[in-house]
Scaffold this motif. Sequence first.
Motif, PDB file in Angstrom:
ATOM      1  N   LYS A 139       0.833  -1.183   0.017  1.00 39.96           N
ATOM      2  CA  LYS A 139       0.111  -0.108   0.046  1.00 39.96           C
ATOM      3  C   LYS A 139       0.822   1.085   0.110  1.00 39.96           C
ATOM      4  O   LYS A 139       1.765   1.286   0.700  1.00 39.96           O
ATOM      5  CB  LYS A 139      -0.911   0.034   1.100  1.00 39.96           C
ATOM      6  CG  LYS A 139      -1.903   1.321   1.211  1.00 39.96           C
ATOM      7  CD  LYS A 139      -2.503   1.229   2.593  1.00 39.96           C
ATOM      8  CE  LYS A 139      -1.404   1.784   3.701  1.00 39.96           C
ATOM      9  NZ  LYS A 139      -1.367   2.889   3.522  1.00 39.96           N
ATOM     10  N   GLN A 141       2.138   4.683   0.646  1.00 36.74           N
ATOM     11  CA  GLN A 141       2.423   5.595   1.972  1.00 36.74           C
ATOM     12  C   GLN A 141       1.534   6.711   1.867  1.00 36.74           C
ATOM     13  O   GLN A 141       1.072   7.531   3.049  1.00 36.74           O
ATOM     14  CB  GLN A 141       3.891   6.116   2.381  1.00 36.74           C
ATOM     15  CG  GLN A 141       4.990   5.116   2.390  1.00 36.74           C
ATOM     16  CD  GLN A 141       5.731   5.015   1.036  1.00 36.74           C
ATOM     17  OE1 GLN A 141       4.723   4.521  -0.122  1.00 36.74           O
ATOM     18  NE2 GLN A 141       6.887   4.625   0.853  1.00 36.74           N
ATOM     19  N   SER A 144      -4.960   5.334   1.434  1.00 38.37           N
ATOM     20  CA  SER A 144      -5.750   4.523   2.738  1.00 38.37           C
ATOM     21  C   SER A 144      -6.047   2.893   2.069  1.00 38.37           C
ATOM     22  O   SER A 144      -5.954   2.765   0.970  1.00 38.37           O
ATOM     23  CB  SER A 144      -7.120   4.978   2.943  1.00 38.37           C
ATOM     24  OG  SER A 144      -8.069   4.793   1.593  1.00 38.37           O
ATOM     25  N   GLU A 167       0.494  -3.685   4.336  1.00 41.35           N
ATOM     26  CA  GLU A 167       0.536  -2.251   4.844  1.00 41.35           C
ATOM     27  C   GLU A 167       1.968  -2.055   5.265  1.00 41.35           C
ATOM     28  O   GLU A 167       2.808  -2.857   5.853  1.00 41.35           O
ATOM     29  CB  GLU A 167      -0.302  -2.255   6.047  1.00 41.35           C
ATOM     30  CG  GLU A 167      -0.287  -1.350   7.139  1.00 41.35           C
ATOM     31  CD  GLU A 167      -0.478  -0.006   6.773  1.00 41.35           C
ATOM     32  OE1 GLU A 167       0.036   1.139   7.053  1.00 41.35           O
ATOM     33  OE2 GLU A 167      -1.251   0.031   5.793  1.00 41.35           O
ATOM     34  N   THR A 170       2.137   5.164   6.873  1.00 44.78           N
ATOM     35  CA  THR A 170       1.485   6.207   6.212  1.00 44.78           C
ATOM     36  C   THR A 170       2.293   7.287   6.496  1.00 44.78           C
ATOM     37  O   THR A 170       2.777   7.796   7.443  1.00 44.78           O
ATOM     38  CB  THR A 170      -0.026   6.531   6.576  1.00 44.78           C
ATOM     39  OG1 THR A 170      -0.816   5.221   6.163  1.00 44.78           O
ATOM     40  CG2 THR A 170      -0.459   7.822   5.594  1.00 44.78           C
ATOM     41  N   THR A 171       2.883   8.239   5.358  1.00 41.88           N
ATOM     42  CA  THR A 171       3.615   9.090   5.238  1.00 41.88           C
ATOM     43  C   THR A 171       2.997  10.255   6.240  1.00 41.88           C
ATOM     44  O   THR A 171       1.703  10.588   6.677  1.00 41.88           O
ATOM     45  CB  THR A 171       3.766  10.169   4.221  1.00 41.88           C
ATOM     46  OG1 THR A 171       4.254   9.172   3.105  1.00 41.88           O
ATOM     47  CG2 THR A 171       4.426  11.372   4.134  1.00 41.88           C
ATOM     48  N   ASN A 183      -6.153  -0.114   8.646  1.00 47.55           N
ATOM     49  CA  ASN A 183      -5.855  -0.543   7.156  1.00 47.55           C
ATOM     50  C   ASN A 183      -5.810  -2.338   7.179  1.00 47.55           C
ATOM     51  O   ASN A 183      -6.045  -2.588   6.133  1.00 47.55           O
ATOM     52  CB  ASN A 183      -4.563  -0.044   6.675  1.00 47.55           C
ATOM     53  CG  ASN A 183      -4.884   1.217   6.301  1.00 47.55           C
ATOM     54  OD1 ASN A 183      -5.938   1.682   5.685  1.00 47.55           O
ATOM     55  ND2 ASN A 183      -3.639   2.266   6.523  1.00 47.55           N
ATOM     56  N   SER A 201       7.732  -0.097   7.923  1.00 49.97           N
ATOM     57  CA  SER A 201       6.764   1.039   8.593  1.00 49.97           C
ATOM     58  C   SER A 201       7.724   1.875   9.512  1.00 49.97           C
ATOM     59  O   SER A 201       7.001   3.085  10.141  1.00 49.97           O
ATOM     60  CB  SER A 201       5.943   0.332   9.105  1.00 49.97           C
ATOM     61  OG  SER A 201       6.089  -0.506  10.175  1.00 49.97           O
TER      62      SER A 201
END
Length: 273
Positions: A139, A141, A144, A167, A170-171, A183, A201
Amino acid sequence: MEPMLKDLFAGQSYNEKSFFLIAGPCVVESEELVMEVADKVSGICKNLGIPYVFKASYRKANRTSASSFTGLGDETGLALVKKVGETYKLPTTSDIHAHEEAAEAAKYVDILQIPAFLCRQTDLLVAAAETGKIVNVKKGQFLSGPSMKFAVEKIKNAGNNKIILTERGTTFGYQDLVVDYRNIPWMQAHQTPVVMDVTHSLQQPNQTSGVTGGNPQLISTIAKAAIATGADGLFIETHPNPAVALSDGANMLKLDLLGGLLEQLVKLRAAIV
């Protein structure tokens, strides 16, 4: 465990209720390294009943600095990944970065990994799908979990239903990532197994030094939370000496710490299944 994964792990003995593990060094640095890591990790996983996929990138195309190590050469790197699979009777995976790489890489590995930055690249997803291999899409960054349905649709529309979603954070600002554990169930709703990329991550990208940083001291925290929230698998990059690794050393797990962590995670999984 669904049929796709049962077929993938047909040659291994494992606990049916266990999570699976994708692990290895970030990049193929040498034959000695990949064999050492595969030998150690496969032994640990066999003892704990964890299905195992060996991972190493045959080429790193997305390095921060132009001076960073990218690989030993495509054919050499791919051949060494394949040799690991054949030697230890393991499924293998490596990432691809352009559509023209898909068919060639598929000759050597069982799973084609799509990097997070490239998860929207239609020609790349379609080319990977058309090989008939399992396609593991990380996914982005910047996306969603629900929005990953479009990547899944592209692969399925190309005639391939063998899909894994991963996953990887996320930035958060310019130089950090956060993990939104919503997620995991959101992406499982796309009817695919979902993997938590524990080590990536924890990256701290875009450092002014040109070398990505990381928070490896939080690997256990991220992994335990992923198992507790129902992840089907974990992705952990590991190296005997991360301080001298040629890629992503700042967020990799030291190899001799992996066994203890996996023992904890197996107990946690057993407690919640």
